[in-house]
Design a protein around this motif. Sequence first.
Motif, short mmCIF file in Angstrom:
data_model
loop_
_atom_site.label_atom_id
_atom_site.label_comp_id
_atom_site.label_asym_id
_atom_site.label_seq_id
_atom_site.Cartn_x
_atom_site.Cartn_y
_atom_site.Cartn_z
N ILE A 157 53.37 47.46 27.25
CA ILE A 157 51.92 47.06 27.08
C ILE A 157 51.32 47.36 28.45
O ILE A 157 51.71 46.79 29.35
CB ILE A 157 52.07 45.57 26.89
N GLY A 158 50.24 48.07 28.39
CA GLY A 158 49.83 48.66 29.52
C GLY A 158 48.15 48.04 29.53
O GLY A 158 47.82 47.06 29.13
N PRO A 159 47.55 48.80 30.37
CA PRO A 159 46.10 48.31 30.53
C PRO A 159 45.25 48.28 29.41
O PRO A 159 45.61 48.92 28.30
CB PRO A 159 45.56 49.95 31.43
N SER A 160 44.33 47.40 29.34
CA SER A 160 43.41 47.11 28.17
C SER A 160 41.85 46.90 28.46
O SER A 160 41.66 46.87 29.62
CB SER A 160 43.64 45.77 27.84
N SER A 161 41.14 47.40 27.58
CA SER A 161 39.71 47.53 27.86
C SER A 161 38.88 46.25 27.56
O SER A 161 37.75 46.27 27.73
CB SER A 161 39.16 48.80 26.86
N VAL A 162 39.90 45.32 27.04
CA VAL A 162 39.09 44.00 26.47
C VAL A 162 38.45 43.14 27.91
O VAL A 162 39.23 43.40 28.94
CB VAL A 162 39.92 43.24 25.76
N THR A 163 37.58 42.82 27.94
CA THR A 163 36.94 41.97 29.24
C THR A 163 36.46 40.77 28.62
O THR A 163 35.80 40.58 27.48
CB THR A 163 35.91 42.60 30.08
N THR A 164 36.63 39.79 29.40
CA THR A 164 36.03 38.35 29.08
C THR A 164 35.06 38.03 30.30
O THR A 164 34.86 38.74 31.42
CB THR A 164 37.20 37.24 29.17
N ASN A 165 34.57 36.68 30.18
CA ASN A 165 33.55 36.35 31.40
C ASN A 165 34.37 35.58 32.22
O ASN A 165 34.02 34.13 32.21
CB ASN A 165 32.41 35.70 30.44
N SER A 166 35.11 36.29 33.16
CA SER A 166 35.93 35.28 33.90
C SER A 166 34.94 34.74 35.24
O SER A 166 35.31 33.96 35.83
CB SER A 166 36.98 35.98 34.50
N LYS A 167 33.75 35.39 35.20
CA LYS A 167 32.63 34.91 36.48
C LYS A 167 32.38 33.49 36.15
O LYS A 167 32.06 33.06 37.32
CB LYS A 167 31.67 35.70 36.39
N SER A 168 32.66 32.73 34.79
CA SER A 168 32.09 31.53 34.88
C SER A 168 33.37 30.44 35.17
O SER A 168 33.24 29.36 35.37
CB SER A 168 32.03 31.11 33.25
N LEU A 169 34.47 31.03 35.62
CA LEU A 169 35.78 30.43 36.18
C LEU A 169 35.86 30.25 37.55
O LEU A 169 35.34 31.30 38.37
CB LEU A 169 37.17 30.99 35.71
N SER A 170 36.08 29.15 38.16
CA SER A 170 36.49 29.08 39.49
C SER A 170 37.71 29.07 39.82
O SER A 170 38.76 28.13 39.52
CB SER A 170 35.72 27.71 39.99
N TYR A 171 37.90 30.24 40.64
CA TYR A 171 39.61 30.47 41.00
C TYR A 171 39.65 31.20 42.29
O TYR A 171 38.72 31.73 42.54
CB TYR A 171 40.45 31.09 39.72
N SER A 172 40.95 31.38 42.72
CA SER A 172 41.19 32.28 43.98
C SER A 172 42.15 33.24 43.34
O SER A 172 42.77 33.08 42.80
CB SER A 172 42.04 31.54 45.03
N PRO A 173 41.86 34.47 43.71
CA PRO A 173 42.41 35.81 43.29
C PRO A 173 43.76 35.85 44.09
O PRO A 173 43.74 35.54 45.53
CB PRO A 173 41.54 36.88 43.66
N LYS A 174 44.90 36.22 43.68
CA LYS A 174 46.18 36.03 44.14
C LYS A 174 46.40 37.56 44.84
O LYS A 174 47.44 38.26 44.48
CB LYS A 174 47.41 35.97 43.26
N THR A 175 45.61 37.75 45.82
CA THR A 175 45.35 39.25 46.55
C THR A 175 45.24 39.29 48.02
O THR A 175 44.39 38.25 48.23
CB THR A 175 44.70 40.09 45.51
N ILE A 176 45.92 40.07 48.60
CA ILE A 176 45.61 40.18 50.18
C ILE A 176 45.26 41.61 50.28
O ILE A 176 46.01 42.46 49.96
CB ILE A 176 46.62 39.72 51.22
N PRO A 177 43.93 41.73 50.66
CA PRO A 177 43.45 43.20 50.71
C PRO A 177 44.42 44.04 51.83
O PRO A 177 44.89 43.36 52.78
CB PRO A 177 42.07 43.33 51.21
N PHE A 178 44.60 45.25 51.49
CA PHE A 178 45.42 46.24 52.35
C PHE A 178 44.93 46.10 53.54
O PHE A 178 45.71 45.89 54.72
CB PHE A 178 45.50 47.56 51.84
N ASP A 179 43.65 46.12 53.92
CA ASP A 179 43.08 46.09 55.14
C ASP A 179 43.42 44.71 56.02
O ASP A 179 43.77 44.81 57.27
CB ASP A 179 41.70 46.12 55.35
N SER A 180 43.48 43.74 55.20
CA SER A 180 44.03 42.75 55.81
C SER A 180 45.37 42.48 56.28
O SER A 180 45.50 42.05 57.35
CB SER A 180 43.71 41.09 55.04
N VAL A 181 46.19 43.13 55.58
CA VAL A 181 47.72 43.20 55.90
C VAL A 181 47.96 44.08 57.14
O VAL A 181 48.30 43.69 57.98
CB VAL A 181 48.39 43.90 54.71
N MET A 182 47.04 45.22 57.07
CA MET A 182 47.14 46.09 58.18
C MET A 182 46.52 45.43 59.85
O MET A 182 47.12 45.45 60.43
CB MET A 182 46.36 47.38 57.92
#
Length: 317
Positions: A157-182
């Motif tokens: 089960i891979g990539p999906s083209s279905v999108t939703t309106n996540s902009k209405s949600l308040s959350y923190s993304p679980k990502t650290i940009p590569f530049d920050s790691v470096m």
Amino acid sequence: MYMEKGKKRMAILVGCNYPNTQNELHGCINDVLTMRDVLVSRFGFDPSYMELLTDAPGSLVMPTGANIKSALNGMVDRAEPGDVLFFHYSGHGTRIPSTKPSHPFRQDEAIVPCDFNLITDMDFRQLVNRLPGGASFTILSDSCHSGGLIDKEKEQIGPSSVTTNSKSLSYSPKTIPFDSVMHHLTSLTGIDSSDIGTHLSEVFGSDASIKFCAHELEQDLLGSLRPDAGILLSGCQANETSADMNPTSDGGKAYGAFSNAVHMVLKKNVTPLSNREVVTLAREVLQAQGFDQHPCLYCCDNNAGAPFLWQPDRSSL
């Protein structure tokens, strides 16, 4: 091949909240504590075969890269044919430039332990390749860019083209940009280099990911591609972020959106579900909640329809 009966069910559960840092999350430790209860009550896991690593204040064993890999390697070392192995990770993920000259523009996936000693898709591939015949290894990664976290695993089960309106949600993304790691690693090494492997090897030595070792050693460690018992349920696609929810305004408990969706699916469906069904239903839950992340499934064809962690015979527990 998937085994209906296993001798042992073993689990490593890792939750990284990165407290008191600019990368702080809130729901990751809650995720793995809830999963621990589900594994015992629903799937018959013995707590003596489970190991919990979190960065909560006072933790005796912190979820550093070396400690996580030591726990995973120990679990694989103890595995016998028919055993069920499970790794649940909730925390940050990142993408790193490919180390392969043949794919200079490709990015590879990694999880980010509390000390930034990245554990990569290649490390998970090595673990899967070491499994004895008949054992299974399920990874549930609630982290950003987690699609493809087992190198070379087949996409079911891979990539999906279905999108939703996540902009209405308040959350923190679980990502650290590569530049920050470096930036973090460069501040530790003082080395003027754009090669992340140079910094990781300097800081962590032999505990650094095998992705950054010599190409000849890499091939020796990984072997050839073949159908295997690795099963990855990722919180999102490789190019997406996973959400960390901290509903403090209403007094609710913080949680990872994907982990919570899986728990909701398991609670609603008391009969065994296949790996494919768990991912499909979790996608539906997240879409209904307004999240724009799409869990994916990577495994061989047989394991796509195999029961998620298989439901044991309760009479034998």
